[in-house]
Design a protein around this motif. Structure first.
Motif, mmCIF file in Angstrom:
data_model
loop_
_atom_site.group_PDB
_atom_site.id
_atom_site.type_symbol
_atom_site.label_atom_id
_atom_site.label_comp_id
_atom_site.label_asym_id
_atom_site.label_seq_id
_atom_site.Cartn_x
_atom_site.Cartn_y
_atom_site.Cartn_z
ATOM 1 N N UNK A 77 44.162 93.184 18.441
ATOM 2 C CA UNK A 77 42.726 93.220 18.205
ATOM 3 C C UNK A 77 42.026 92.844 19.500
ATOM 4 N N UNK A 78 41.210 93.755 20.005
ATOM 5 C CA UNK A 78 40.548 93.552 21.289
ATOM 6 C C UNK A 78 39.520 92.437 21.216
ATOM 7 N N UNK A 83 35.498 90.016 15.199
ATOM 8 C CA UNK A 83 36.581 90.139 14.249
ATOM 9 C C UNK A 83 36.420 89.029 13.218
ATOM 10 N N UNK A 84 36.558 89.377 11.953
ATOM 11 C CA UNK A 84 36.425 88.393 10.884
ATOM 12 C C UNK A 84 37.796 88.044 10.322
ATOM 13 N N UNK A 85 38.002 86.746 10.084
ATOM 14 C CA UNK A 85 39.223 86.245 9.475
ATOM 15 C C UNK A 85 38.857 85.409 8.270
ATOM 16 N N UNK A 86 39.639 85.519 7.217
ATOM 17 C CA UNK A 86 39.408 84.739 6.013
ATOM 18 C C UNK A 86 40.171 83.434 6.133
ATOM 19 N N UNK A 87 39.467 82.316 6.006
ATOM 20 C CA UNK A 87 40.102 81.011 6.122
ATOM 21 C C UNK A 87 39.293 79.989 5.330
ATOM 22 N N UNK A 88 39.972 79.195 4.532
ATOM 23 C CA UNK A 88 39.320 78.126 3.748
ATOM 24 C C UNK A 88 38.126 78.643 2.952
ATOM 25 N N UNK A 89 38.340 79.739 2.233
ATOM 26 C CA UNK A 89 37.326 80.322 1.347
ATOM 27 C C UNK A 89 36.071 80.813 2.056
ATOM 28 N N UNK A 94 35.228 85.716 15.426
ATOM 29 C CA UNK A 94 35.642 85.429 16.790
ATOM 30 C C UNK A 94 35.510 86.691 17.623
ATOM 31 N N UNK A 95 35.374 86.517 18.913
ATOM 32 C CA UNK A 95 35.364 87.658 19.823
ATOM 33 C C UNK A 95 36.549 87.601 20.783
#
Length: 157
Positions: A77-78, A83-89, A94-95
């Motif tokens: 992932x560049x 970019x979205x990540x699922x964490x702790x609901x 992040x870029x």
């Protein structure tokens, strides 16, 4: 397990192996001294240049086991893009560049033997050219004499 010579494509339930495989010194050094490895830095395009990742499964050098996974462009992932990540609901954005690790293993090393299903994928991790058996003149002549083919002049084979 079938010993690799380049002439056989394994079935789904089979694997190839190379005994007495020369593991790169850099891999051994990274396992023995992970803090001594150069830091991975994204290039000017905010990309990571990663050919493969590996994970030692044992700390015992007498019973060495390592799994390898090649990295494809779709796994990298560049950076510079959100970019979205699922964490702790919740979603975290992040870029920074990221690597997606899949649930597949492309090669497995154990006590001097390399196991793999696909020469193509394993060769993207390691240079396997020296383990690939090239046809000899006798092999080519035998091939040309097969009844499935007509060769006008066997001297050309």
């Amino acid at each position: 397990m079938i010993i690799f010579d380049g002439s056989y494509k394994p079935d789904e339930d089979e694997s190839l192996k190379i005994e007495n495989f020369d593991l790169f010194d850099e891999i051994q050094e990274a396992i023995n001294n992970p803090l001594g490895v150069d830091k991975l830095v994204a290039n000017d395009g905010n990309e990571l240049n990663i050919r493969a990742i590996f994970l030692p499964l044992s700390d015992d050098s007498e019973n060495e086991k390592i799994v390898f996974q090649r990295t494809q462009k779709r796994q990298l992932l560049l950076g510079g893009r959100i970019t979205l990540f699922w964490s702790n609901d919740t979603f975290i954005s992040t870029q920074k560049p990221r690597v997606v690790i899949t649930d597949s293993i492309d090669a497995y090393y154990e006590n001097g033997t390399l196991y793999f299903k696909s020469y193509y994928w394993a060769n993207q991790i390691f240079n396997l050219n020296k383990y690939y058996r090239q046809a000899t003149d006798d092999d080519i002549r035998d091939f040309c004499q097969n009844n499935c083919f007509y060769v006008d002049d066997l001297g050309e084979c």
